[in-house]
Motif scaffolding. Structure first.
Motif, short mmCIF file in Angstrom:
data_model
loop_
_atom_site.label_atom_id
_atom_site.label_comp_id
_atom_site.label_asym_id
_atom_site.label_seq_id
_atom_site.Cartn_x
_atom_site.Cartn_y
_atom_site.Cartn_z
N VAL A 40 0.84 -1.20 0.00
CA VAL A 40 0.00 0.00 0.00
C VAL A 40 0.88 1.25 0.00
CG1 VAL A 40 -1.68 1.34 1.34
CG2 VAL A 40 -1.98 -1.12 1.06
N ILE A 41 1.96 1.20 0.79
CA ILE A 41 2.83 2.38 0.86
C ILE A 41 3.52 2.61 -0.50
CG2 ILE A 41 4.91 3.35 1.96
CD1 ILE A 41 4.06 1.86 4.52
N GLU A 42 3.98 1.52 -1.10
CA GLU A 42 4.69 1.65 -2.39
C GLU A 42 3.76 2.16 -3.49
OE1 GLU A 42 6.20 -2.27 -2.73
OE2 GLU A 42 7.99 -1.83 -1.53
N SER A 43 2.50 1.74 -3.44
CA SER A 43 1.56 2.21 -4.45
C SER A 43 1.18 3.66 -4.15
CB SER A 43 0.30 1.34 -4.44
OG SER A 43 -0.48 1.67 -3.30
N GLY A 44 0.49 4.30 -5.05
CA GLY A 44 0.11 5.69 -4.85
C GLY A 44 -1.01 5.87 -3.83
N GLU A 45 -1.59 4.75 -3.42
CA GLU A 45 -2.74 4.82 -2.54
C GLU A 45 -2.41 5.50 -1.20
OE1 GLU A 45 -4.42 0.94 -2.36
OE2 GLU A 45 -6.35 1.69 -1.64
N TYR A 46 -1.25 5.13 -0.65
CA TYR A 46 -0.82 5.69 0.64
C TYR A 46 -0.72 7.21 0.56
CZ TYR A 46 2.02 6.45 4.82
OH TYR A 46 2.48 6.88 6.04
N ALA A 47 -0.08 7.67 -0.53
CA ALA A 47 0.11 9.12 -0.68
C ALA A 47 -1.23 9.84 -0.79
CB ALA A 47 0.97 9.41 -1.91
N ALA A 48 -2.19 9.20 -1.47
CA ALA A 48 -3.50 9.84 -1.64
C ALA A 48 -4.21 9.97 -0.29
CB ALA A 48 -4.36 9.00 -2.60
N ILE A 49 -4.13 8.90 0.51
CA ILE A 49 -4.78 8.94 1.84
C ILE A 49 -4.09 9.98 2.71
CG2 ILE A 49 -5.24 7.61 3.94
CD1 ILE A 49 -5.29 5.09 2.12
N TYR A 50 -2.77 10.00 2.64
CA TYR A 50 -1.98 10.92 3.44
C TYR A 50 -2.36 12.36 3.10
CZ TYR A 50 2.21 12.39 6.05
OH TYR A 50 3.07 12.93 6.98
N GLU A 51 -2.46 12.63 1.80
CA GLU A 51 -2.78 13.99 1.38
C GLU A 51 -4.19 14.39 1.80
OE1 GLU A 51 -1.36 14.51 -2.60
OE2 GLU A 51 -1.63 16.69 -2.44
N LYS A 52 -5.10 13.39 1.76
CA LYS A 52 -6.49 13.66 2.13
C LYS A 52 -6.58 14.12 3.59
CE LYS A 52 -10.84 11.18 2.98
NZ LYS A 52 -11.42 9.83 3.02
N TRP A 53 -5.84 13.47 4.45
CA TRP A 53 -6.00 13.75 5.88
C TRP A 53 -4.98 14.73 6.44
CZ3 TRP A 53 -10.40 12.65 8.03
CH2 TRP A 53 -11.17 11.61 7.49
N LEU A 54 -3.79 14.81 5.83
CA LEU A 54 -2.75 15.66 6.40
C LEU A 54 -2.40 16.84 5.51
CD1 LEU A 54 -1.11 12.50 7.57
CD2 LEU A 54 -1.53 14.35 9.19
N GLY A 55 -3.02 16.91 4.35
CA GLY A 55 -2.90 18.11 3.53
C GLY A 55 -1.56 18.29 2.86
#
Lengths: 263, 269, 215
Positions: free
Chosen positions: B242-257
């Protein structure tokens, strides 16, 4: 013995005293005088207001109307209305000073249960009169002797019989050297065999010339000791007179009816 | 009752309490297992309640991981104590794992297992403008508020001394920040996201956030597991994916801006 | 279950300090609460409405709202207003005292009103002032009846003082919370805290029994 004179100040004077509890009128316009050295006995059916009247004489009850004077000084009421007297309104401190001159004995004795007999007697002389404990103790021991309880000095009230408790209560009141003694049914809570010892003490006191007002059902005592008997009913004085007059030849029908029930 | 008897009763009462502690329910259902995951939804933006829904970074991240691992699961908001109690002593309690912004520390590893780290936590100092505080070491001798049991607590306990009277631990960052507002402390140390948001939202208070890379070594969150849990083998590879895929970054950006720096999470141990 | 005594042992010095603070805060709050409660209780018993109404309101507020909220209001509202900054121990003692006073006021009132009316009348009829009557006749008798209720209140206060961990007053509960956070263990911190409070309330209870016997 002080002779009664026309100009003499009454020890107790009530002028038109009215008292209500809630909606019921307990005293409706009582006027009464008690002269120095006089023994006045209040009799009447229960609820007639005699205890309330007595309690008005040391301001345990405050009348709504009328004045109460003790030895010519206003105890309660609007003194300015009374004419030609040194009217002293007596709130606060003055009230306590006046009460110190008036002894009261209660039906339920009301000894202080956390103090020994001698401490009960010493409390007021020390705290109110400013006697040293030693002076108060000597006075207390002498008074206990007078009421026949010299050996009970260190007893707790709870260890005494009813008669003994009431005699201690009398000694306690006398320790203040009052000029007037009020007795509120002093023998009503006692077993019959103890009534005599208390009445004897009161009898002695009367003989010494103490001014006394006594609420009691003891008609025998009233006859022997009373100078005057006041019969009350429904907050009014119905009739008063010497024991001979009132007990032997009552004028009012209501008095006769009451006496026929208690004699 | 004799003196001895009273002490015996006291001891008995304590033992009784202790006995109650060991009990937990142990229901396993047949067929495909639904894993029950505990959280303490009181640490925004990682996990929090949105009315009656549990939301946050951890919740979205967990969804991605469980999907990757092909496991069915359910998240329950149970609070910190129930969460811990369920996973202690090799598990066997009602819950199989917990995700609740839990930092991996050696003290905790004595009682639990963790998955591989999935989140880098950096702390920051929040203080009044012009306080003269430049780094964490400047905080020695000053009063500092933190939320208890967070990485900020661990870090500041290390710097100021665990028993320091100047370090005040509160139940939540909200109370720690209120303490700063009322001049009870000179600074608050908290997660970078918390500090950043507070400075942005309260410009009139003239606070500033100070980053200290040298003293505030990063800490990492892991999913909390009972010791020797079979889940570790299933979750670790899924987390990495999950971290290697772009999914992690999308979730991170959603919640931490902002975008995450995933390098520290992926470096070989 | 495994109970890791070594982590309790590691926190022992901090818990000991916390226990001292709990004892100190509770003792001071009990004393202030007793004095303040006397004033509040007498105020409530007053026949003058400008005394009795505010005191009645005081009792309603502190008995009718959670101590939890009272602690927060005092810590983040009242104390900063007076001192210009927060102070957890000052706030804790203030909140606990104010709260306790509401309860002790009612204990005083109940105790005093339980004394027969005749006692007061007898004392007044002897010429004692109302204050002397209270001091020498009513209170000595009433206090004896109040002691069991006060004992209850003191024990409740000691246990309730655990709530001030909320504002980071470093007492017993604060340090057991710290232990809980550091090791993520549940029962070591809670049972240790419970035991420490049990010791405190047990000792207090002994003390009260001793006082009650001596009176």
């Amino acid at each position: 013995m002080v002779p009664w004179t026309a100009g003499q100040t009454a020890m107790v004077e009530l002028n038109g005293v009215c008292k209500t509890f809630g909606k019921s009128m307990v005293l409706s316009g009582i006027t009464l005088r008690v002269m120095p050295r006089e023994v006045v006995v209040l009799i009447g059916p229960s609820g007639s207001g005699k205890s309330t009247l007595l309690r008005c004489m040391n301001a345990l009850e405050t009348p709504e109307q009328g004045e109460v004077y003790i030895d010519g000084v206003v105890l309660t009421g609007n003194g300015e209305k009374a004419t030609g007297r040194a009217a002293v309104a007596s709130p606060g401190a003055a009230l306590h000073r006046m009460r110190a001159e008036i002894g009261m004995v209660f039906q339920q004795f009301n000894l202080f249960p956390h103090m020994s007999v001698i401490e009960n007697i010493m409390l007021a002389p020390v705290r109110v009169r400013g006697l040293t404990r030693e002076q108060a103790r000597r006075k207390g021991v002498a008074l206990l002797g007078k009421v026949g309880l010299e050996d009970k000095s260190h007893a707790l009230p709870s260890s005494l019989s009813g008669g003994q408790m009431q005699r201690v209560a009398i000694a306690r009141a006398l320790a203040m050297e009052p000029k007037l003694m009020l007795f509120d049914e002093p023998t009503s809570a006692l077993d019959p065999e103890m009534v005599g010892e208390v009445l004897n003490v009161m009898n002695e006191l009367a003989e010494e010339g103490m001014t006394m007002v006594v609420v009691t059902h003891e008609i025998g005592f009233a006859r022997e000791v009373g100078d005057r008997i006041v019969f009350m009913e429904q907050g009014r004085i119905v009739e008063e007179g010497t024991p001979a007059q009132l007990l032997e030849a009552p004028r009012e029908e209501r008095t006769r009816s009451f006496l026929s029930k208690v004699l | 009752m004799g003196k001895r008897n009273r002490w015996l009763m006291l001891a008995a009462a304590v033992l009784l309490l202790a006995a109650v502690v060991g009990c937990g329910s142990n229901d396993k259902n047949g067929g495909e297992k639904t894993y029950k995951i505990a959280t303490d939804a009181s640490y925004a933006p990682m996990e929090m309640m949105d009315k009656d829904q549990i939301v946050g970074f951890d919740i979205d991240f967990l969804a991605a991981v469980m999907k990757e691992a092909g496991l069915s699961y359910k998240v329950v908001n149970v609070g910190w104590d129930a969460l811990m109690n369920s996973l202690l002593n090799g598990g066997g309690g009602e819950y199989d794992a917990a995700i609740s912004a839990v930092s991996i520390t050696s003290d905790r590893e004595q009682s639990y297992d963790f998955t591989v780290p999935y989140f880098e936590s950096t702390n920051m100092i929040l203080t009044k403008e012009g306080s003269g505080i430049k780094s964490a070491t400047d905080l020695v001798g000053k009063k500092v508020a933190v939320q208890g049991a967070t990485t900020a607590d661990t870090l500041m306990s290390g710097i100021m001394g665990q028993g320091s009277a100047d370090l005040k631990r509160f139940d939540s960052n909200a109370l720690a920040l209120l303490e700063l507002d009322n001049n009870g402390v000179d600074a608050v140390v908290a997660d970078i996201a918390v500090v950043g948001e507070y400075v942005r939202n309260n410009p009139d208070k003239h606070y500033e956030g100070i980053v200290d890379r040298t003293n505030f070594a990063s800490e990492f969150y892991g999913i909390l597991l009972p010791t020797d849990s079979e889940l570790k083998a299933k979750l670790d590879p899924a987390i990495k994916k999950v971290i290697e895929s772009g999914e992690y970054a999308a979730i991170y950006e959603k919640w931490l801006g902002k975008k995450p720096d995933t390098a520290p999470l992926l470096k070989p141990e | 279950m495994d109970f890791r005594f070594e982590i309790v042992w590691r926190y022992a010095p901090l818990l000991a300090r916390g226990m001292l603070l709990t004892v100190w805060m509770s003792a001071v709050s009990i004393v202030i609460g007793l004095i303040l409660g006397l004033a509040v209780g007498f105020g409530k018993m007053s026949h003058r409405p400008y005394f009795s109404w505010p005191m009645n309101g005081y009792i309603h507020f502190f008995r009718g709202t959670p101590l939890y909220v009272q602690i927060l209001i005092v810590h983040f509202g009242l104390v900063p207003l007076v001192l210009g900054r927060t102070d957890a121990v000052v706030a804790a003692i203030t909140a606990l005292s104010l709260n306790s006073a509401a309860y002790t006021a009612e204990i005083y009132r109940a105790g005093i009103q339980s004394i027969d009316r005749g006692q007061r009348e007898a004392a007044l009829s002897l010429g004692l002032t109302p204050w002397q009557t209270m001091r020498h006749v009513i209170l000595p008798q009433a206090v004896k009846r109040m002691i069991p209720a006060f004992g209850n209140e003191f024990i409740v206060l000691i246990k309730d003082s655990s709530l001030v961990a909320l504002i980071a007053a470093p007492e017993i509960m604060y340090w057991s919370n710290a232990m809980r956070g550091q090791y993520m263990r549940v029962w070591e911190p809670y049972l240790t805290a419970a035991l420490l409070y049990l010791v405190l309330t047990y000792v207090l209870n002994k003390l009260l029994v001793y006082v009650e016997r001596r009176l």
